[in-house]
Design a protein around this motif. Sequence first.
Motif, short mmCIF file in Angstrom:
data_model
loop_
_atom_site.label_atom_id
_atom_site.label_comp_id
_atom_site.label_asym_id
_atom_site.label_seq_id
_atom_site.Cartn_x
_atom_site.Cartn_y
_atom_site.Cartn_z
N SER A 52 0.83 -1.21 0.00
CA SER A 52 0.00 0.00 0.00
C SER A 52 0.86 1.25 0.00
CB SER A 52 -0.92 0.00 1.21
OG SER A 52 -0.16 0.09 2.39
N GLY A 53 2.09 1.12 -0.41
CA GLY A 53 2.97 2.27 -0.50
C GLY A 53 4.09 2.30 0.52
N ILE A 54 3.96 1.52 1.58
CA ILE A 54 4.99 1.53 2.63
C ILE A 54 5.40 0.13 3.08
CG2 ILE A 54 4.33 3.78 3.54
CD1 ILE A 54 2.91 2.22 5.83
N ASP A 55 4.73 -0.88 2.56
CA ASP A 55 4.88 -2.22 3.11
C ASP A 55 6.10 -3.00 2.62
OD1 ASP A 55 2.34 -2.05 4.51
OD2 ASP A 55 1.43 -2.20 2.54
N CYS A 56 6.59 -2.71 1.42
CA CYS A 56 7.61 -3.55 0.78
C CYS A 56 8.97 -2.88 0.72
CB CYS A 56 7.18 -3.89 -0.64
SG CYS A 56 5.64 -4.82 -0.74
N ARG A 57 9.98 -3.74 0.77
CA ARG A 57 11.36 -3.25 0.61
C ARG A 57 12.25 -4.42 0.25
NH1 ARG A 57 8.85 -4.43 5.06
NH2 ARG A 57 9.98 -5.12 6.85
N GLN A 58 13.37 -4.09 -0.38
CA GLN A 58 14.38 -5.09 -0.70
C GLN A 58 15.09 -5.47 0.59
OE1 GLN A 58 16.90 -4.07 -4.02
NE2 GLN A 58 18.63 -5.13 -3.10
N VAL A 59 15.36 -6.77 0.75
CA VAL A 59 16.11 -7.25 1.91
C VAL A 59 17.26 -8.11 1.42
CG1 VAL A 59 14.16 -7.15 3.52
CG2 VAL A 59 14.58 -9.24 2.24
N SER A 60 18.28 -8.22 2.23
CA SER A 60 19.44 -9.02 1.84
C SER A 60 19.10 -10.51 1.92
CB SER A 60 20.62 -8.72 2.76
OG SER A 60 20.42 -9.31 4.03
N ALA A 61 19.88 -11.29 1.22
CA ALA A 61 19.69 -12.74 1.26
C ALA A 61 19.88 -13.29 2.68
CB ALA A 61 20.65 -13.42 0.29
N ARG A 62 20.63 -12.59 3.51
CA ARG A 62 20.83 -13.01 4.90
C ARG A 62 19.57 -12.84 5.75
NH1 ARG A 62 25.47 -9.68 4.19
NH2 ARG A 62 24.33 -8.19 5.43
N ALA A 63 18.64 -12.00 5.29
CA ALA A 63 17.41 -11.76 6.05
C ALA A 63 16.42 -12.91 5.93
CB ALA A 63 16.76 -10.46 5.60
N ILE A 64 16.62 -13.75 4.92
CA ILE A 64 15.72 -14.86 4.64
C ILE A 64 16.53 -16.15 4.64
CG2 ILE A 64 14.03 -15.81 3.01
CD1 ILE A 64 13.30 -12.97 4.01
N SER A 65 16.02 -17.16 5.30
CA SER A 65 16.69 -18.46 5.24
C SER A 65 15.64 -19.50 4.86
CB SER A 65 17.38 -18.80 6.56
OG SER A 65 16.46 -18.78 7.62
N GLU A 66 16.10 -20.72 4.62
CA GLU A 66 15.19 -21.78 4.21
C GLU A 66 15.28 -22.96 5.15
OE1 GLU A 66 14.85 -22.78 0.02
OE2 GLU A 66 16.09 -21.02 -0.45
N ARG A 67 14.13 -23.54 5.41
CA ARG A 67 13.99 -24.78 6.17
C ARG A 67 13.15 -25.72 5.32
NH1 ARG A 67 11.53 -22.80 11.82
NH2 ARG A 67 13.19 -21.42 12.45
N PRO A 68 13.06 -26.96 5.69
CA PRO A 68 12.19 -27.86 4.94
C PRO A 68 10.73 -27.37 4.90
CG PRO A 68 13.64 -29.14 6.35
CD PRO A 68 13.86 -27.69 6.69
N GLU A 69 10.31 -26.62 5.93
CA GLU A 69 8.92 -26.14 5.99
C GLU A 69 8.67 -24.93 5.10
OE1 GLU A 69 10.79 -25.80 9.16
OE2 GLU A 69 10.64 -27.96 9.23
N GLY A 70 9.73 -24.17 4.76
CA GLY A 70 9.52 -22.98 3.94
C GLY A 70 10.59 -21.92 4.19
#
Length: 118
Positions: A52-70
């Motif tokens: 809605s104009g303020i919700d999204c932003r680019q994040v580094s790959a370190r901000a997201i990780s993966e597990r078998p669940e998602g």
Amino acid sequence: MFNLEKTPSHFAFALAATLSAPIFAASPARAHEALPTAARPLGWAYPYSCCSGIDCRQVSARAISERPEGYVINNTGEVVAYNDSRVKNSPDGVYHWCSVAGASDSRTICLFVPPKGY
């Protein structure tokens, strides 16, 4: 309505408002836009369903990780399943996270994920 003989300024205002209304209605509203990257030098627009104009932003790959669940939002610990409809393909090959009000401690609205091997 108006007595046009006594209120010419009201008539002019009403006429101007009537004639300009289609211009404002026809103007497309723009979603919040992602910053330009090497893959998308002009950037791209987040869909309205995510931002809605303020919700999204680019994040580094370190901000997201993966597990078998998602995917895991490391800051909050939230797990977003791989098949969750909030997971979107990232058009520029980097992660983008959309959270409620853009807060770093709120729930995920959308998560843009680069394709494997990007």
